[in-house]
Design a protein around this motif. Sequence first.
Motif, mmCIF file in Angstrom:
data_model
loop_
_atom_site.group_PDB
_atom_site.id
_atom_site.type_symbol
_atom_site.label_atom_id
_atom_site.label_comp_id
_atom_site.label_asym_id
_atom_site.label_seq_id
_atom_site.Cartn_x
_atom_site.Cartn_y
_atom_site.Cartn_z
ATOM 1 N N ALA A 25 0.827 -1.212 0.000
ATOM 2 C CA ALA A 25 0.000 0.000 0.000
ATOM 3 C C ALA A 25 0.860 1.259 0.000
ATOM 4 N N CYS A 26 1.902 1.280 0.819
ATOM 5 C CA CYS A 26 2.758 2.471 0.878
ATOM 6 C C CYS A 26 3.487 2.685 -0.449
ATOM 7 N N ALA A 27 3.850 1.592 -1.118
ATOM 8 C CA ALA A 27 4.469 1.724 -2.438
ATOM 9 C C ALA A 27 3.492 2.349 -3.413
ATOM 10 N N SER A 28 2.225 1.951 -3.330
ATOM 11 C CA SER A 28 1.196 2.514 -4.210
ATOM 12 C C SER A 28 0.989 3.994 -3.928
ATOM 13 N N ILE A 29 0.986 4.371 -2.645
ATOM 14 C CA ILE A 29 0.828 5.779 -2.271
ATOM 15 C C ILE A 29 2.013 6.604 -2.770
ATOM 16 N N SER A 30 3.218 6.055 -2.645
ATOM 17 C CA SER A 30 4.423 6.783 -3.059
ATOM 18 C C SER A 30 4.419 7.075 -4.543
ATOM 19 N N GLU A 31 3.827 6.192 -5.321
ATOM 20 C CA GLU A 31 3.797 6.370 -6.782
ATOM 21 C C GLU A 31 2.958 7.569 -7.206
ATOM 22 N N THR A 32 2.056 8.038 -6.331
ATOM 23 C CA THR A 32 1.188 9.156 -6.702
ATOM 24 C C THR A 32 1.921 10.487 -6.740
ATOM 25 N N LYS A 33 3.071 10.573 -6.076
ATOM 26 C CA LYS A 33 3.854 11.816 -6.000
ATOM 27 C C LYS A 33 3.071 12.941 -5.316
ATOM 28 N N SER A 34 2.051 12.588 -4.534
ATOM 29 C CA SER A 34 1.225 13.591 -3.850
ATOM 30 C C SER A 34 1.872 14.017 -2.539
ATOM 31 N N LYS A 35 1.487 15.213 -2.068
ATOM 32 C CA LYS A 35 1.817 15.580 -0.696
ATOM 33 C C LYS A 35 1.035 14.680 0.244
ATOM 34 N N ILE A 36 1.637 14.384 1.399
ATOM 35 C CA ILE A 36 1.015 13.465 2.342
ATOM 36 C C ILE A 36 0.980 14.100 3.732
ATOM 37 N N LEU A 37 -0.195 14.094 4.351
ATOM 38 C CA LEU A 37 -0.318 14.409 5.776
ATOM 39 C C LEU A 37 -0.605 13.107 6.503
ATOM 40 N N LEU A 38 0.265 12.722 7.415
ATOM 41 C CA LEU A 38 0.060 11.532 8.226
ATOM 42 C C LEU A 38 -0.535 11.961 9.560
ATOM 43 N N LEU A 39 -1.776 11.551 9.814
ATOM 44 C CA LEU A 39 -2.470 11.899 11.055
ATOM 45 C C LEU A 39 -2.388 10.732 12.020
ATOM 46 N N THR A 40 -1.956 11.007 13.252
ATOM 47 C CA THR A 40 -1.899 9.994 14.306
ATOM 48 C C THR A 40 -2.474 10.587 15.585
ATOM 49 N N ASP A 41 -2.689 9.719 16.567
ATOM 50 C CA ASP A 41 -2.868 10.227 17.921
ATOM 51 C C ASP A 41 -1.564 9.980 18.673
ATOM 52 N N THR A 42 -1.516 10.387 19.939
ATOM 53 C CA THR A 42 -0.255 10.303 20.672
ATOM 54 C C THR A 42 0.217 8.861 20.854
ATOM 55 N N ASN A 43 -0.729 7.923 20.934
ATOM 56 C CA ASN A 43 -0.343 6.515 21.071
ATOM 57 C C ASN A 43 0.206 5.952 19.772
ATOM 58 N N THR A 44 -0.510 6.183 18.666
ATOM 59 C CA THR A 44 -0.048 5.610 17.401
ATOM 60 C C THR A 44 1.195 6.320 16.880
ATOM 61 N N ALA A 45 1.384 7.572 17.281
ATOM 62 C CA ALA A 45 2.627 8.257 16.916
ATOM 63 C C ALA A 45 3.826 7.533 17.503
ATOM 64 N N GLN A 46 3.668 7.052 18.727
ATOM 65 C CA GLN A 46 4.770 6.376 19.413
ATOM 66 C C GLN A 46 4.928 4.919 18.993
ATOM 67 N N HIS A 47 3.818 4.199 18.904
ATOM 68 C CA HIS A 47 3.908 2.753 18.737
ATOM 69 C C HIS A 47 3.743 2.265 17.299
ATOM 70 N N CYS A 48 3.054 3.045 16.453
ATOM 71 C CA CYS A 48 2.726 2.565 15.109
ATOM 72 C C CYS A 48 3.428 3.330 13.992
ATOM 73 N N ARG A 49 3.664 4.610 14.188
ATOM 74 C CA ARG A 49 4.307 5.386 13.128
ATOM 75 C C ARG A 49 5.665 4.818 12.728
ATOM 76 N N PRO A 50 6.470 4.278 13.682
ATOM 77 C CA PRO A 50 7.765 3.718 13.262
ATOM 78 C C PRO A 50 7.652 2.624 12.200
ATOM 79 N N LEU A 51 6.510 1.904 12.153
ATOM 80 C CA LEU A 51 6.332 0.852 11.151
ATOM 81 C C LEU A 51 5.990 1.409 9.779
ATOM 82 N N VAL A 52 5.563 2.690 9.752
ATOM 83 C CA VAL A 52 5.094 3.303 8.508
ATOM 84 C C VAL A 52 6.066 4.342 7.974
ATOM 85 N N ARG A 53 6.733 5.036 8.868
ATOM 86 C CA ARG A 53 7.499 6.240 8.519
ATOM 87 C C ARG A 53 8.467 6.003 7.356
ATOM 88 N N ASP A 54 9.256 4.942 7.431
ATOM 89 C CA ASP A 54 10.289 4.727 6.417
ATOM 90 C C ASP A 54 9.741 4.135 5.119
#
Length: 362
Positions: A25-54
């Motif tokens: 999915a992230c590869a598909s999103i990257s192909e769009t060349k769009s600007k991206i806003l990643l919205l999280t809450d304080t929990n997912t910022a800490q525990h889940c964003r590391p799996l997505v960020r890179d």
Amino acid sequence: MQQQKLTMAGGNGEIFLGMDALIRACASISETKSKILLLTDTNTAQHCRPLVRDLLPPHLHLSIADGEASKSIHQCEKIWEALTTNAFERSDIVINLGGGMVRDLGGFAASCYKRGIAFVHIPTTLLAMADAAIGGKTGIDFHGFKNQIGSFQQPKSVVIESAFLETLPLRQLKAGYAEVLKHYLIHDAAAWKAAVARQKLPEDWNETIANAVAIKLHFTESDPTEKGIRKALNFGHTLGHAVESHFLQEFAGEPLLHGEAIAVGMACEAWISFRRKLISESEFAEIVQTLENLFGIVRIPPETIPDISKWCIQDKKNVGGKVNATLLQGLGNFVLDQWLSMDEIEQSLFAYHHQFSNRLHS
């Protein structure tokens, strides 16, 4: 689970599910060349964003406080300000990384910004994976009422990665499982019977989520804006939302989770179904015993029941001032547009308060 890529309701997006779902999915999103806003809450910022960020290209990150209280117009304004300040266009994307609150809030904010900007759901809770992220509902709470302001807007895609479940406490997993059981009660009697026999959480979440998604799509594909059959998915929610709203207002420091409140609502609406002879004595007993075994009993002080019942007056399904609910008609089946009186609603809550001890003779 084998690799899967499912078509979503209405053909307006895709569901990435199964092996390497997040990477694909992230590869598909990257192909769009769009600007991206990643919205999280304080929990997912800490525990889940590391799996997505890179896996994503450089992007803007906005984190909000976790909890149902953040599902507000005030938090929408923060999202709109970030999008406006950074000159996001309709071709750009908001990614909602979180549970039901982040999904509802981020989807609603995106659906309104410039009359609609694309958004992607990456659910991180069982409740969001199995139910809330599928079907295109967005919304925020208003004056204490659940999802009072909202829209129907399909996401560009939904990305279901079960690895996120490893970040959840047991209470959150159980709360999500309540929605899975609701799916079974209205559509899959065999899966319900298997859950009754198991009397604990499943071991294979991938299979459970895939089944729940298929059931949700069964209802939402043919009725995306909830004019008919999709209303079946509201079983347990008429009273469940009332209980949830009451606890959120009166016990803001320790509110019920959505799934916990829906478990109460399912028990109460099963009681009404039984009293109307829509389900049998044995079916009702099986439902309430299974719900109690899995979720326990929520303490509802009897003096609060009239106040809880009044929350039902603002339910979104109501017509002509009458409270409209979905009830069971046997296991694995349902009946729509059942009008509930306030007396009936209060009686069901009193019955729940007494743990249904008098359910057969009252």
